[in-house]
Scaffold this active site. Structure first.
Site, PDB file in Angstrom:
ATOM      1  N   HIS A 101      42.514  27.413  39.736  1.00  0.00           N
ATOM      2  CA  HIS A 101      43.947  27.721  39.888  1.00  0.00           C
ATOM      3  C   HIS A 101      44.517  28.305  38.595  1.00  0.00           C
ATOM      4  O   HIS A 101      45.353  29.209  38.629  1.00  0.00           O
ATOM      5  CB  HIS A 101      44.733  26.452  40.240  1.00  0.00           C
ATOM      6  CG  HIS A 101      44.379  25.844  41.569  1.00  0.00           C
ATOM      7  ND1 HIS A 101      43.746  24.630  41.686  1.00  0.00           N
ATOM      8  CD2 HIS A 101      44.577  26.295  42.838  1.00  0.00           C
ATOM      9  CE1 HIS A 101      43.578  24.348  42.966  1.00  0.00           C
ATOM     10  NE2 HIS A 101      44.066  25.331  43.685  1.00  0.00           N
ATOM     11  N   GLY A 111      42.315  32.929  45.467  1.00  0.00           N
ATOM     12  CA  GLY A 111      40.912  32.889  45.064  1.00  0.00           C
ATOM     13  C   GLY A 111      40.012  33.458  46.151  1.00  0.00           C
ATOM     14  O   GLY A 111      40.266  33.289  47.345  1.00  0.00           O
ATOM     15  N   LYS A 170      37.076  32.383  46.730  1.00  0.00           N
ATOM     16  CA  LYS A 170      36.251  31.341  47.357  1.00  0.00           C
ATOM     17  C   LYS A 170      36.668  31.189  48.826  1.00  0.00           C
ATOM     18  O   LYS A 170      35.831  31.017  49.702  1.00  0.00           O
ATOM     19  CB  LYS A 170      36.400  29.997  46.631  1.00  0.00           C
ATOM     20  CG  LYS A 170      35.559  28.909  47.310  1.00  0.00           C
ATOM     21  CD  LYS A 170      35.636  27.593  46.585  1.00  0.00           C
ATOM     22  CE  LYS A 170      36.904  26.837  46.864  1.00  0.00           C
ATOM     23  NZ  LYS A 170      37.023  26.325  48.247  1.00  0.00           N
ATOM     24  N   ASP A 171      37.977  31.235  49.053  1.00  0.00           N
ATOM     25  CA  ASP A 171      38.499  31.178  50.425  1.00  0.00           C
ATOM     26  C   ASP A 171      38.565  32.611  50.946  1.00  0.00           C
ATOM     27  O   ASP A 171      39.648  33.187  51.135  1.00  0.00           O
ATOM     28  CB  ASP A 171      39.871  30.513  50.431  1.00  0.00           C
ATOM     29  CG  ASP A 171      39.794  29.080  49.951  1.00  0.00           C
ATOM     30  OD1 ASP A 171      39.241  28.237  50.658  1.00  0.00           O
ATOM     31  OD2 ASP A 171      40.254  28.801  48.820  1.00  0.00           O
ATOM     32  N   GLN A 184      40.390  33.394  54.249  1.00  0.00           N
ATOM     33  CA  GLN A 184      41.827  33.214  54.023  1.00  0.00           C
ATOM     34  C   GLN A 184      42.412  34.445  53.327  1.00  0.00           C
ATOM     35  O   GLN A 184      43.487  34.936  53.697  1.00  0.00           O
ATOM     36  CB  GLN A 184      42.049  31.962  53.175  1.00  0.00           C
ATOM     37  CG  GLN A 184      43.444  31.853  52.575  1.00  0.00           C
ATOM     38  CD  GLN A 184      43.686  30.533  51.902  1.00  0.00           C
ATOM     39  OE1 GLN A 184      43.837  29.519  52.577  1.00  0.00           O
ATOM     40  NE2 GLN A 184      43.747  30.504  50.591  1.00  0.00           N
ATOM     41  N   ARG A 240      38.422  19.684  46.532  1.00  0.00           N
ATOM     42  CA  ARG A 240      37.676  18.709  47.331  1.00  0.00           C
ATOM     43  C   ARG A 240      36.404  18.229  46.622  1.00  0.00           C
ATOM     44  O   ARG A 240      35.784  17.264  47.076  1.00  0.00           O
ATOM     45  CB  ARG A 240      37.324  19.283  48.697  1.00  0.00           C
ATOM     46  CG  ARG A 240      38.547  19.455  49.593  1.00  0.00           C
ATOM     47  CD  ARG A 240      38.192  19.857  51.020  1.00  0.00           C
ATOM     48  NE  ARG A 240      39.334  19.749  51.917  1.00  0.00           N
ATOM     49  CZ  ARG A 240      40.100  20.779  52.309  1.00  0.00           C
ATOM     50  NH1 ARG A 240      39.849  21.995  51.877  1.00  0.00           N
ATOM     51  NH2 ARG A 240      41.119  20.576  53.136  1.00  0.00           N
TER      52      ARG A 240
HETATM   53  O1  PAF Z   1      44.252  27.991  49.454  1.00  0.00           O
HETATM   54  C1  PAF Z   1      45.150  27.119  49.536  1.00  0.00           C
HETATM   55  O2  PAF Z   1      45.315  26.287  48.641  1.00  0.00           O
HETATM   56  C2  PAF Z   1      46.056  27.087  50.748  1.00  0.00           C
HETATM   57  O3  PAF Z   1      45.362  27.418  51.894  1.00  0.00           O
HETATM   58  C3  PAF Z   1      47.319  27.948  50.585  1.00  0.00           C
HETATM   59  C4  PAF Z   1      46.982  29.424  50.443  1.00  0.00           C
HETATM   60  C5  PAF Z   1      48.107  27.489  49.373  1.00  0.00           C
HETATM   61  C6  PAF Z   1      48.208  27.799  51.818  1.00  0.00           C
HETATM   62  O4  PAF Z   1      48.599  26.484  52.010  1.00  0.00           O
END
Ligand code: PAF
Length: 300
Positions: free
Chosen positions: A45, A158, A160-161, A164, A198
């Site tokens: 982060h 990121g 990694k996701d 997303q 996690r």
């Molecule tokens: O990646 C995350 O931490 C979450 O999925 C996000 C993008 C903050 C949405 O809640």
């Protein structure tokens, strides 16, 4: 991470206050960058915050949202036990030079009478969408709301996701949102494990087993570098690398890096394909990926 001398960011809880802080910054001619998070902040982060600062400059406003978004968790997932540590997160944001932290309640983000959801169709279907069918609708909805409040010119996520990131990039494009969605390379532990909030759920033994995830992706990259283009062969090497180390596999998948559709096999010259895995080690679900056909400085 934080030092007593780091100036504290402004912390706001009400959506209206967050919107006002971002509006005020823009009225002063400052660019606004947003880093959406669910808190339990780690170095991955912090890298997103550093990139956000780089993009808006020293005079810009870097805002971090800290919100464990209930709509992206399924009924049997870890919403209740997801780590919540706002004070420590604010200190981490202070050390990273963040200007504003938005930490709303669930009731503020989803007020009574709320009916609206954002759904990105095809991109949300495969991979994590198979076992988490409502997950990306929750992500897309909360991120759209955060964009609507902050009006950022840039938002940093990121890689990694990976799925997303593709979903969020597409919603910004489809909804004509004036925000640049930036994906930043995965930050890893020295042994290759991708940083994740996690990871703290893992026992020392499970943590050691988890190194099979980056190792299997590295093995696939090595095979690809030697010229292998068969999708089955590339998936197989990951499967063999994970066998015996993880308790179950949600998916091992190889997909077009932009559309997340199934690629041709053998992979055509110049194709970019994301090799992605989701596994369980004990009760902890971990994901990781690498894009074949482009350099990945994080997996060496
Ligand atoms: O990646 C995350 O931490 C979450 O999925 C996000 C993008 C903050 C949405 O809640």
């Amino acid at each position: 991470m934080g030092r007593p001398t780091d100036p504290l960011p402004v912390v706001v809880h009400a959506p209206e206050a967050f919107r006002a802080a971002c509006d005020q910054a823009r009225a002063q001619g400052r660019r606004v960058a947003l880093v959406p998070t669910m808190g339990a902040l780690h170095h991955g982060h912090i890298a997103l915050m550093t990139e956000a600062r780089r993009r808006v400059g020293p005079d810009g406003l870097v805002a971090v949202s800290v919100f464990v978004n209930p709509t992206q968790f399924g009924p049997n997932e870890d919403l209740a036990r997801y780590p919540r540590e706002l004070d420590a997160d604010v200190a981490r944001c202070a050390a990273a030079g963040v200007d504003a932290v938005f930490a709303p309640s669930a009731g503020a983000m989803y007020p009574p009478g709320d009916q609206t959801r954002v759904r990105v169709a095809e991109l949300a279907g495969p991979m994590c969408g198979l076992t988490r069918p409502t997950h990306f609708e929750g992500v897309a909805t909360v991120v759209t709301r955060l964009f609507a409040l902050a009006g950022p010119c840039v938002a940093v996520f990121g890689r990694k996701d990976y799925q997303q990131l593709r979903v969020i990039s597409r919603l910004a494009r489809d909804l004509f949102l004036p925000v640049e969605v930036v994906g930043l390379g995965t930050v890893r532990e020295p042994d290759g494990l991708a940083l994740s909030s996690r990871n703290r759920y893992l026992s020392p033994l499970d943590r050691a087993r988890a190194t099979a995830i980056p190792a299997s992706l590295r093995a696939a990259r090595a095979l690809y570098a030697r010229g292998e283009r068969s999708v089955i062969a590339l998936l197989d090497v990951v499967s063999q690398g994970l066998a015996g180390s993880v308790d179950s596999v949600d998916y091992i998948d190889l997909r077009d890096a932009d559309e997340l559709t199934l690629p041709a096999t053998p992979l055509p010259d110049g194709a970019r394909a994301v090799l992605a895995v989701a596994v369980k080690i004990g009760a902890t679900r971990l994901i990781d990926n690498t894009v074949l056909g482009e350099p990945d400085g994080t997996l060496r």
